[in-house]
Design a protein around this motif. Structure first.
Motif, mmCIF file in Angstrom:
data_model
loop_
_atom_site.group_PDB
_atom_site.id
_atom_site.type_symbol
_atom_site.label_atom_id
_atom_site.label_comp_id
_atom_site.label_asym_id
_atom_site.label_seq_id
_atom_site.Cartn_x
_atom_site.Cartn_y
_atom_site.Cartn_z
ATOM 1 N N TRP A 16 62.711 18.487 40.629
ATOM 2 C CA TRP A 16 63.545 19.497 41.265
ATOM 3 C C TRP A 16 64.596 19.996 40.267
ATOM 4 O O TRP A 16 64.625 19.584 39.112
ATOM 5 N N SER A 17 65.470 20.856 40.736
ATOM 6 C CA SER A 17 66.517 21.377 39.867
ATOM 7 C C SER A 17 67.593 20.320 39.620
ATOM 8 O O SER A 17 67.996 19.609 40.549
ATOM 9 N N ARG B 158 65.770 16.214 38.736
ATOM 10 C CA ARG B 158 64.725 16.760 37.862
ATOM 11 C C ARG B 158 63.822 15.664 37.323
ATOM 12 O O ARG B 158 62.589 15.761 37.373
ATOM 13 N N ARG C 68 59.227 24.657 39.690
ATOM 14 C CA ARG C 68 60.575 24.761 39.143
ATOM 15 C C ARG C 68 61.519 25.350 40.181
ATOM 16 O O ARG C 68 61.120 26.083 41.074
ATOM 17 N N ASP D 236 70.954 14.690 36.461
ATOM 18 C CA ASP D 236 69.613 15.092 36.055
ATOM 19 C C ASP D 236 68.554 14.323 36.840
ATOM 20 O O ASP D 236 67.358 14.542 36.662
#
Length: 478
Positions: free
Chosen positions: A300-301, A295, A392, A292
């Motif tokens: 970011w993803s 993010r 996103r 994670d």
């Protein structure tokens, strides 16, 4: 490491220990971040179940925890950690001290004139000295978690190894850690405790060192950062010399230790003991991993991966599929040509996530500003105290150069190397203007270089992104 095939000769002590141990040659971490991976090691749970998915996330009192289980079974327990990242009192690993009679940490933020190894980090020989002092004074049964942080950026071997490894300082850090392990084995052997002790050597993650474009760790889920050494020396050298090629996971470590200690493990543990593999070589275990960090740090993803059969699948905005038998370096993404295989594995991954996710854990909210400051002192980026409005769906593959530049810049600011940090931070803020820690460090670096007028804009932007950022307010006021 020689016992895993390296020919550099860096790990003679670990290689000797491996000859008396069971070596798991294909072990994988569940996350490339220190607290997340250690929570998995010590709970036997996947990140979604133990809820420690990033720095500063508390380990809930309701999840199973091997140190607490052993303590309740009558073991004396102690932890000796080498970094601020695992210091519960600093707010970076809350709940990790549960079940320990002693948790040896005591770190603090490094200021410009401070010694790194007296503040945010402790060298391995000092960590081991403290651990051996405790072990020497404690009759069995005992459980000691000894955490060595040395092979992390900045790569800085001890003085007597610095010249030898001037061009390869990471190798020097590995050699230093090996020497420390040699001291542990020698001490246990001389006190006649070695043959009655279960000794597990495990890495929480690796370093990319430029592979797949990543300089350190945290962003990607390839083998460079997730394929880790695991060796297990059992009492009486049971299974000595065995090399288990079955694919296994760090989530399996806690149930293994509890079984080796003949202590019943809590039912909720999701890992499986490795000990049955000494008798019957089972099938490869599927490996889940996640990060994670992209993010939380950059907006970011996040990424998730699944290793099963001959494939490595990475769930990302542009998904990835690798045949690691034909392509062990994961250099050829075949998701486009094997779309049905990728879709099937993605479905399998989703089913696994739903099956293993816990409930009722802490929410993954914004990082506390004080925690963000402590992370910055170690070169880590964090999302700060409020949720910025990032775009996103950004694929980390497309921005890894930003992550590399920012991590290097933050460490440069911490070390007072402002002329080196400023151009890196200017590059980062030009492409990613909403990363608060980048704006803050750019303002600080310019101010330290007496570029006061040019420091105002990034400091104001840092406050806009994180209104409760006290450091930014202080720097702007000064």
């Amino acid at each position: 490491m020689g016992f895993l095939g390296s020919t550099r000769g860096l790990t003679p002590a670990l290689d000797a220990l491996a000859r008396e141990s069971v070596v798991f040659t294909r072990a994988f971490a569940q996350a490339p971040i220190t607290p997340v991976s250690h929570a998995t090691i010590l709970t036997g749970l996947y990140p979604a179940a133990h809820h420690v998915t990033d720095f500063g996330m508390p380990l809930p009192a309701t999840v199973p925890y091997a140190p607490a289980v052993l303590h309740e079974a009558g073991y004396r327990t102690a932890a000796f950690v080498g970094t601020l990242v695992l210091d519960p009192a600093a707010g970076l690993a809350p709940g990790f001290d549960r079940g320990f009679d002693r948790y040896d940490a005591g770190f603090r933020i490094k200021r410009p004139a401070d010694d790194r190894y007296q503040t945010v980090e402790r060298r391995g020989d000092e960590v081991m000295r403290r651990a051996l002092t405790w072990i020497d004074r404690r009759p069995p049964p005992f459980f000691a978690w000894i955490h060595l942080y040395d092979p992390h950026e900045p790569y800085d071997p001890p003085g007597d190894l610095r010249g030898q490894f001037a061009r390869t300082p990471y190798d020097g850090e590995i050699a230093a850690v090996d020497r420390v392990f040699g001291g542990l084995v020698a001490a246990l052997r001389s006190s006649s405790q070695l043959d009655s002790t279960v000794l597990a050597v495990v890495a929480d993650h690796g370093e990319a060192l430029g592979d797949h474009g990543e300089n350190t760790h945290g962003v990607f889920l390839y083998d460079e950062t997730l394929h880790v050494p695991v060796l297990l020396r059992l009492p009486g050298t049971a299974g000595a010399g065995a090399r288990i090629t079955t694919r296994v996971r760090l989530v399996d470590v806690a149930p293994t230790l509890l079984q080796a200690a003949s202590v019943a493990g809590p039912a909720p543990m999701q890992g499986e003991s490795l000990l049955p593999l000494l008798k019957v070589r089972g099938e490869d275990r599927p490996v889940y991993a996640e990060t994670d960090y992209p993010r939380r740090a950059f907006g970011w993803s996040p990424l998730a991966s699944w290793r099963a059969d001959r494939f490595l699948f990475v769930r990302a905005p542009r998904r990835e599929l690798y045949d690691v038998v034909a392509d062990p370096g994961a250099t050829r993404n075949i998701a486009g040509t094997r779309d049905r295989v990728a879709a099937a594995i993605d479905t399998e991954l989703e089913q696994f996530i739903r099956r293993t996710s816990g409930t009722g854990g802490p929410s993954s909210g914004p990082v506390d500003p004080a925690v963000a400051e402590r992370l910055a002192a170690l070169g880590y980026v964090s999302g700060g105290g409020s949720s910025p409005s990032f775009a996103r769906g950004v694929d980390p593959k497309d921005r890894i150069d930003v992550a590399n530049a920012l991590q290097s810049a933050v460490l440069s600011v911490e070390n007072g190397e402002f002329t080196r940090a400023i151009p890196l931070l200017e590059r980062v803020t030009a492409s990613e203007p909403n990363i608060q820690i980048a704006q803050l460090n750019l303002g600080v670096a310019r101010a330290r270089q007496r570029q006061y007028a040019r420091a105002i804009a990034p400091l104001q932007k840092a406050i806009e992104l994180q209104p409760d950022a006290m450091i930014a307010h202080y720097e702007l006021g000064v």
